[in-house]
Each structure stands twice: as structure tokens, then as C-alpha cells.
Motif scaffolding. Structure first.
Motif, mmCIF file in Angstrom:
data_model
loop_
_atom_site.group_PDB
_atom_site.id
_atom_site.type_symbol
_atom_site.label_atom_id
_atom_site.label_comp_id
_atom_site.label_asym_id
_atom_site.label_seq_id
_atom_site.Cartn_x
_atom_site.Cartn_y
_atom_site.Cartn_z
ATOM 1 N N PRO A 1 -107.137 101.672 37.338
ATOM 2 C CA PRO A 1 -107.500 100.355 37.893
ATOM 3 C C PRO A 1 -108.161 100.425 39.270
ATOM 4 O O PRO A 1 -109.074 99.644 39.554
ATOM 5 C CB PRO A 1 -106.166 99.611 37.948
ATOM 6 N N GLY A 2 -107.713 101.342 40.135
ATOM 7 C CA GLY A 2 -108.331 101.445 41.453
ATOM 8 C C GLY A 2 -109.795 101.830 41.356
ATOM 9 O O GLY A 2 -110.661 101.230 42.021
ATOM 10 N N ALA A 3 -110.097 102.828 40.523
ATOM 11 C CA ALA A 3 -111.490 103.237 40.328
ATOM 12 C C ALA A 3 -112.297 102.105 39.695
ATOM 13 O O ALA A 3 -113.472 101.898 40.048
ATOM 14 C CB ALA A 3 -111.551 104.489 39.461
ATOM 15 N N ALA A 4 -111.682 101.364 38.766
ATOM 16 C CA ALA A 4 -112.384 100.258 38.117
ATOM 17 C C ALA A 4 -112.754 99.170 39.118
ATOM 18 O O ALA A 4 -113.863 98.620 39.077
ATOM 19 C CB ALA A 4 -111.523 99.678 36.997
ATOM 20 N N VAL A 5 -111.846 98.859 40.043
ATOM 21 C CA VAL A 5 -112.143 97.843 41.063
ATOM 22 C C VAL A 5 -113.310 98.288 41.942
ATOM 23 O O VAL A 5 -114.221 97.500 42.242
ATOM 24 C CB VAL A 5 -110.893 97.561 41.924
ATOM 25 N N LEU A 6 -113.307 99.545 42.344
ATOM 26 C CA LEU A 6 -114.400 100.050 43.184
ATOM 27 C C LEU A 6 -115.721 100.051 42.423
ATOM 28 O O LEU A 6 -116.777 99.716 42.997
ATOM 29 C CB LEU A 6 -114.068 101.455 43.681
ATOM 30 N N LEU A 7 -115.688 100.409 41.145
ATOM 31 C CA LEU A 7 -116.914 100.393 40.345
ATOM 32 C C LEU A 7 -117.430 98.970 40.154
ATOM 33 O O LEU A 7 -118.642 98.718 40.264
ATOM 34 C CB LEU A 7 -116.664 101.053 38.994
ATOM 35 N N TRP A 8 -116.541 98.035 39.863
ATOM 36 C CA TRP A 8 -116.943 96.639 39.748
ATOM 37 C C TRP A 8 -117.554 96.151 41.064
ATOM 38 O O TRP A 8 -118.596 95.476 41.066
ATOM 39 C CB TRP A 8 -115.739 95.769 39.392
ATOM 40 N N SER A 9 -116.916 96.485 42.183
ATOM 41 C CA SER A 9 -117.411 96.039 43.492
ATOM 42 C C SER A 9 -118.786 96.616 43.782
ATOM 43 O O SER A 9 -119.706 95.902 44.219
ATOM 44 C CB SER A 9 -116.418 96.445 44.591
ATOM 45 N N GLY A 10 -118.951 97.925 43.542
ATOM 46 C CA GLY A 10 -120.238 98.551 43.784
ATOM 47 C C GLY A 10 -121.330 97.969 42.909
ATOM 48 O O GLY A 10 -122.454 97.712 43.374
ATOM 49 N N ALA A 11 -121.018 97.734 41.622
ATOM 50 C CA ALA A 11 -122.013 97.175 40.710
ATOM 51 C C ALA A 11 -122.430 95.769 41.141
ATOM 52 O O ALA A 11 -123.618 95.424 41.125
ATOM 53 C CB ALA A 11 -121.462 97.154 39.289
ATOM 54 N N LEU A 12 -121.467 94.948 41.541
ATOM 55 C CA LEU A 12 -121.788 93.588 41.987
ATOM 56 C C LEU A 12 -122.652 93.602 43.240
ATOM 57 O O LEU A 12 -123.606 92.809 43.367
ATOM 58 C CB LEU A 12 -120.496 92.808 42.242
#
Length: 272
Positions: free
Chosen positions: A244-255
């Protein structure tokens, strides 16, 4: 040397003008105390409504107190609300001619979207602080120490800032503030379609897929894990819940990669 100094100087002007607009947005809150009252009351209502009214009917995976299970989901819900607030403010300023006045002033054009997102970040920190206090009063607490707790809140801040750029773009893209206001209720189904309030195990397969890949679910799962609260993902789960931590960072970077240039381009285009 001159070629290097000019971009640095423009960046400095953008930063300075952006801070000025952050102050403007915070000053607007002082002139509209109803928003401050709503920010104070909202966390209490959510904790009472979900924690005490619905909590008695919901079973927490592997046992545990529902309010401890709930609070990370409420933190994620408040984080997700960033784009809605920024959207309505941007749309209101654009429809009332405020943006046109800004463009007529000797200020960096990029300062407006940067100022809006910066102001939202500060107000978001205030709302998180209020919700933390409310959670502590009803029995929630982090169990894994200061560093994991700080990491959880840092993930919330990063995702909130990224989501605020979504609000900037949508607020500039809609026709007026009435359209923006009509879109606000659409944020509720997005937060409900997650693991914030109930486990996703009992959902139909297609609905569970959407919930598991929802960034709200990733932030909620990461927070539960870092806080040591019940409901942390285990077993065979979707990738965003397993990491989940990596997923949040990936979502943030993509946005940020998508919506920062879109927002800047839309703001410049509207000024032509």
C-alpha cells in the motif's frame, strides 16, 4: 550566467507570488468562519456516525475495535476531499473574474495554481490535526511508534497535494462554479467504494477489484499497517493492498505527472 539567472529569477518570483496567494486563501477563511466551523465539526460527525452508529453492526477482520479500524479510513477520506475543495475555489474565482484580475497584475501566472494547492495543503494539515484529536478522544491511537506514525501522515500529505492538482484542473475545465458545486457529491461514492469503512472481501468480484485499486483503499491500508491498527491486509490480496505504501506513492506521482502540466496549460490557455 545570465541564461541561468533568468529562469532562477522567474522561479523565485513564482514562489514569492505563490506564497502571497497562499496568504490570500488563508485570509479568506478568516472572512468565512463557517468553513472553519465545518472543518471543526466534520471530523466529530464522521467519527460519531460511523464509529458509534454503524460500528456496532460491522465486524472487524481478525477482531479488534471498530473505531481503531475506522480512523485510518476517515483520514483517507479527508485526504481525498482535497480535490473537491480546490475545484470549487478555482471554479468560483474563474467565474467571478478573479482570475482575470490576477492576469492583469504584475505577477507570475503559475503562482495562482501553486498558491491554491499550497493553501489547500495547509488547511488539510489543520483538518488532519482536528481529526487526530477527535480520534484520540474516542480511543484510537497509533501503536507502532513515532516514525511509522509520521510516515503514515506523510503519505496522506503527499497524496493530498497530488489530488489538489486534480482539483485545479477540473475547476479550470468546468464552465462555472455551479457545475463545480454539482460535482461535489460525486466524491462520496468514490470514498465509499473502498476499504475505508468495511472490508472488501464481501463485495462482488468486479466491485472488489475497483475498491482494491482505489487510491483511498491503498492509503487506508498503508495507514492501518503503519499505525498498527486492525484491518491490515494479509493473504492473497491485490497488489495495491499488498504494497500500500508504494501504491500511494505511485498514485501520487502519476497524478502529479498528469495534472500539473494539464493545470498549467489550461490556466495559460484561459488567459488568452
Amino acid at each position: 550566467m545570465t541564461a541561468l539567472t533568468s529562469p532562477l529569477r522567474r522561479l523565485g518570483w513564482t514562489f514569492t507570488d505563490g506564497l502571497t496567494l497562499v496568504g490570500r486563501e488563508l485570509g479568506r477563511l478568516r472572512q468565512e468562519p463557517g468553513q472553519i466551523v465545518a472543518a471543526l465539526v466534520f471530523p466529530v460527525i464522521m467519527v460519531v456516525l460511523f464509529g458509534y452508529v454503524f460500528g456496532s453492526a460491522i465486524q472487524v477482520p481478525d477482531g479488534g475495535d471498530y473505531r481503531e479500524y475506522l480512523m485510518p479510513g476517515l483520514f483517507a477520506m479527508v485526504t481525498f476531499s482535497a480535490w473537491l475543495g480546490v475545484m470549487t475555489r478555482m471554479a468560483t474565482d474563474a467565474s467571478r473574474g478573479v482570475m482575470d484580475r490576477f492576469r492583469s497584475m504584475p505577477m507570475a501566472r503559475l503562482a495562482v495554481p501553486f498558491g491554491q494547492t499550497g493553501a489547500d495543503l495547509l488547511t488539510g494539515l489543520l483538518m488532519l490535526a482536528i481529526m487526530v484529536g477527535t480520534g484520540l478522544l474516542v480511543g484510537w491511537q497509533p501503536h507502532r511508534g513515532l516514525i511509522p506514525t509520521g510516515q503514515a501522515f506523510l503519505l496522506m500529505i503527499v497524496l493530498r497535494y497530488a489530488l489538489s492538482w486534480v482539483g485545479v484542473y477540473v475547476g479550470l475545465a468546468v464552465k462555472n462554479d455551479q457545475v463545480a458545486d454539482a460535482m461535489v457529491p460525486l466524491g462520496l461514492p468514490f470514498t465509499m467504494l473502498s476499504n475505508a469503512f468495511v472490508p472488501t472481501d464481501g463485495m462482488p468480484g468486479w466491485l472488489r477489484f475497483l475498491a482494491d485499486w482505489n487510491p483511498v483503499s491503498a492509503l487506508t491500508a498503508a495507514s492501518r499497517e503503519l499505525f498498527g491498527n486492525p484491518g491490515a491486509p494479509s493473504g492473497n490480496v491485490a497488489w495495491p493492498l499488498a504494497h500500500p505504501g508504494a501504491a500511494v506513492l505511485l498514485w501520487s506521482g502519476a497524478l502529479l505527472v498528469v495534472f500539473v502540466p494539464l493545470s498549467v496549460r489550461t490556466y495559460k490557455r484561459k488567459g488568452r
